[in-house]
Design a protein around this motif. Structure first.
Motif, short mmCIF file in Angstrom:
data_model
loop_
_atom_site.label_atom_id
_atom_site.label_comp_id
_atom_site.label_asym_id
_atom_site.label_seq_id
_atom_site.Cartn_x
_atom_site.Cartn_y
_atom_site.Cartn_z
N ASN A 236 7.47 81.18 32.71
CA ASN A 236 7.88 82.37 33.45
C ASN A 236 6.64 83.20 33.74
O ASN A 236 5.87 83.52 32.82
N VAL A 237 6.45 83.55 35.00
CA VAL A 237 5.24 84.27 35.41
C VAL A 237 5.64 85.66 35.90
O VAL A 237 6.42 85.79 36.85
N THR A 238 5.11 86.70 35.26
CA THR A 238 5.41 88.08 35.62
C THR A 238 4.21 88.68 36.35
O THR A 238 3.07 88.55 35.89
N GLY A 239 4.46 89.35 37.47
CA GLY A 239 3.40 89.98 38.23
C GLY A 239 3.95 91.17 39.01
O GLY A 239 5.16 91.43 39.02
N THR A 240 3.06 91.89 39.69
CA THR A 240 3.44 93.03 40.52
C THR A 240 3.43 92.60 41.98
O THR A 240 2.42 92.10 42.48
N THR A 241 4.55 92.81 42.66
CA THR A 241 4.67 92.38 44.05
C THR A 241 3.74 93.19 44.95
O THR A 241 3.31 94.30 44.59
N LYS A 242 3.47 92.66 46.12
CA LYS A 242 2.62 93.35 47.08
C LYS A 242 3.29 94.65 47.53
O LYS A 242 4.47 94.68 47.87
N GLY A 243 2.51 95.73 47.54
CA GLY A 243 3.04 97.02 47.99
C GLY A 243 3.05 97.10 49.51
O GLY A 243 2.04 96.84 50.16
N ARG A 244 4.20 97.47 50.08
CA ARG A 244 4.34 97.58 51.54
C ARG A 244 4.41 99.02 52.02
O ARG A 244 4.58 99.26 53.22
N ARG B 31 10.24 103.34 49.60
CA ARG B 31 9.06 102.61 49.16
C ARG B 31 9.43 101.15 48.91
O ARG B 31 10.40 100.86 48.22
N MET B 32 8.63 100.26 49.47
CA MET B 32 8.91 98.83 49.38
C MET B 32 7.79 98.12 48.64
O MET B 32 6.61 98.33 48.91
N GLY B 33 8.16 97.26 47.72
CA GLY B 33 7.17 96.47 46.99
C GLY B 33 6.51 97.27 45.87
O GLY B 33 6.91 98.39 45.53
N GLY B 34 5.47 96.68 45.28
CA GLY B 34 4.75 97.35 44.20
C GLY B 34 5.55 97.45 42.92
O GLY B 34 5.33 98.35 42.11
N THR B 35 6.50 96.53 42.71
CA THR B 35 7.33 96.54 41.51
C THR B 35 7.10 95.26 40.70
O THR B 35 6.66 94.25 41.25
N GLN B 36 7.41 95.33 39.43
CA GLN B 36 7.20 94.17 38.55
C GLN B 36 8.35 93.19 38.72
O GLN B 36 9.52 93.56 38.66
N ARG B 37 8.00 91.93 38.94
CA ARG B 37 8.99 90.88 39.11
C ARG B 37 8.58 89.65 38.31
O ARG B 37 7.39 89.44 38.06
N VAL C 6 4.42 82.92 43.17
CA VAL C 6 4.29 83.84 42.04
C VAL C 6 4.14 85.25 42.62
O VAL C 6 3.45 85.42 43.63
N PRO C 7 4.76 86.27 42.01
CA PRO C 7 4.66 87.62 42.56
C PRO C 7 3.22 88.13 42.64
O PRO C 7 2.40 87.85 41.76
N GLY C 8 2.92 88.88 43.71
CA GLY C 8 1.63 89.53 43.85
C GLY C 8 0.69 88.84 44.81
O GLY C 8 0.94 87.73 45.28
N GLY C 9 -0.42 89.51 45.09
CA GLY C 9 -1.45 88.97 45.97
C GLY C 9 -2.56 88.33 45.17
O GLY C 9 -2.49 88.19 43.94
N ARG C 10 -3.61 87.96 45.87
CA ARG C 10 -4.76 87.32 45.21
C ARG C 10 -5.40 88.29 44.22
O ARG C 10 -5.50 89.49 44.48
N ASN C 11 -5.83 87.76 43.10
CA ASN C 11 -6.50 88.49 42.02
C ASN C 11 -5.58 89.45 41.28
O ASN C 11 -6.04 90.22 40.43
N ASN C 12 -4.29 89.41 41.56
CA ASN C 12 -3.35 90.24 40.81
C ASN C 12 -3.18 89.73 39.39
O ASN C 12 -3.23 88.53 39.13
N LEU C 13 -2.97 90.66 38.47
CA LEU C 13 -2.77 90.31 37.07
C LEU C 13 -1.40 89.68 36.87
O LEU C 13 -0.41 90.12 37.46
#
Length: 207
Positions: free
Chosen positions: A108-116, A164-170, A193-200
């Motif tokens: 299971n991979v947890t990350g922060t989605t791209k903020g829109r 506000r869209m995106g920027g949430t933990q998924r 996987v949630p998030g953009g490049r280099n995201n934690l």
């Protein structure tokens, strides 16, 4: 097996044994040092705190340096995260690497989605929009009526509206491990996987 901290490198595709293209995500995971071990007797719960990355020596803070020194580390981790942990014994300062994962297993991979940013209902919720003719140019991307009549005379909670869209933990669940590269600390998992490049990202064992 608690899990590991890493970052998302990006997406690509590989070919399986049958020659089919499979979309995969490449993650740089670990090595993660054991910075603190929490116990029921002392902290009220069981967990392990892992550290990932390194802070430049000139940017270290004394409290963070002291916390890392108690684990026997000669550097300060850039990121600290806790993982639920029960079972095998771990030692302070021990390094956990990507070797702990096996090809074919699930994570299971947890990350922060791209903020829109602030978006309307068409982009945020997929609304169809209003009519494009007969004088409807002002309602093309409008949400339409949001009221509920005289009773209850208010907007119902949870109504899909602009915001506000995106920027949430998924969490991307049950991603299959396709390859493990221990030399480069790379974990290649099937799918997105949630998030953009280099995201934690936080990688935990899945089912």
């Amino acid at each position: 097996m608690p899990g590991l901290i890493g970052r998302k490198i990006g997406m690509t595709q590989i070919f399986d044994d049958d020659g089919k293209a499979v979309g995969v995500t490449v993650l740089e995971v670990g090595p993660c040092a054991v910075v603190q071990i929490k116990t029921v007797e002392r902290d009220g719960y069981e967990a392990v705190q892992l550290g990932f990355g390194r802070v430049k020596e000139g940017r270290t803070r004394k409290p963070a340096a002291g916390h890392a020194a108690r684990a026997g580390l000669d550097y300060v981790p850039r990121v600290l995260a806790e993982f639920d942990f029960e079972g095998e014994e771990l030692e302070l300062g021990q390094e956990l690497t990507v070797d702990m994962f096996d090809v074919g297993s699930r994570v299971n991979v947890t990350g922060t989605t791209k903020g829109r940013g602030f978006q309307g209902v068409v982009k945020r919720h997929g609304f169809g929009g209003g009519r494009g003719s007969h004088g409807g140019t002002s309602i093309l991307r409008a949400p339409g009526s949001i009221g509920a009549g005289t009773d209850p005379s208010r907007v119902i909670k949870g109504r899909k509206m602009a915001g506000r869209m995106g920027g949430t933990q998924r969490m991307a669940m049950s991603r299959k491990i396709i390859r493990v590269d221990a030399e480069k600390n790379l974990l290649i998992v099937q799918g997105s996987v949630p998030g953009g490049r280099n995201n934690l990202v936080m990688v935990r064992p899945g089912r």
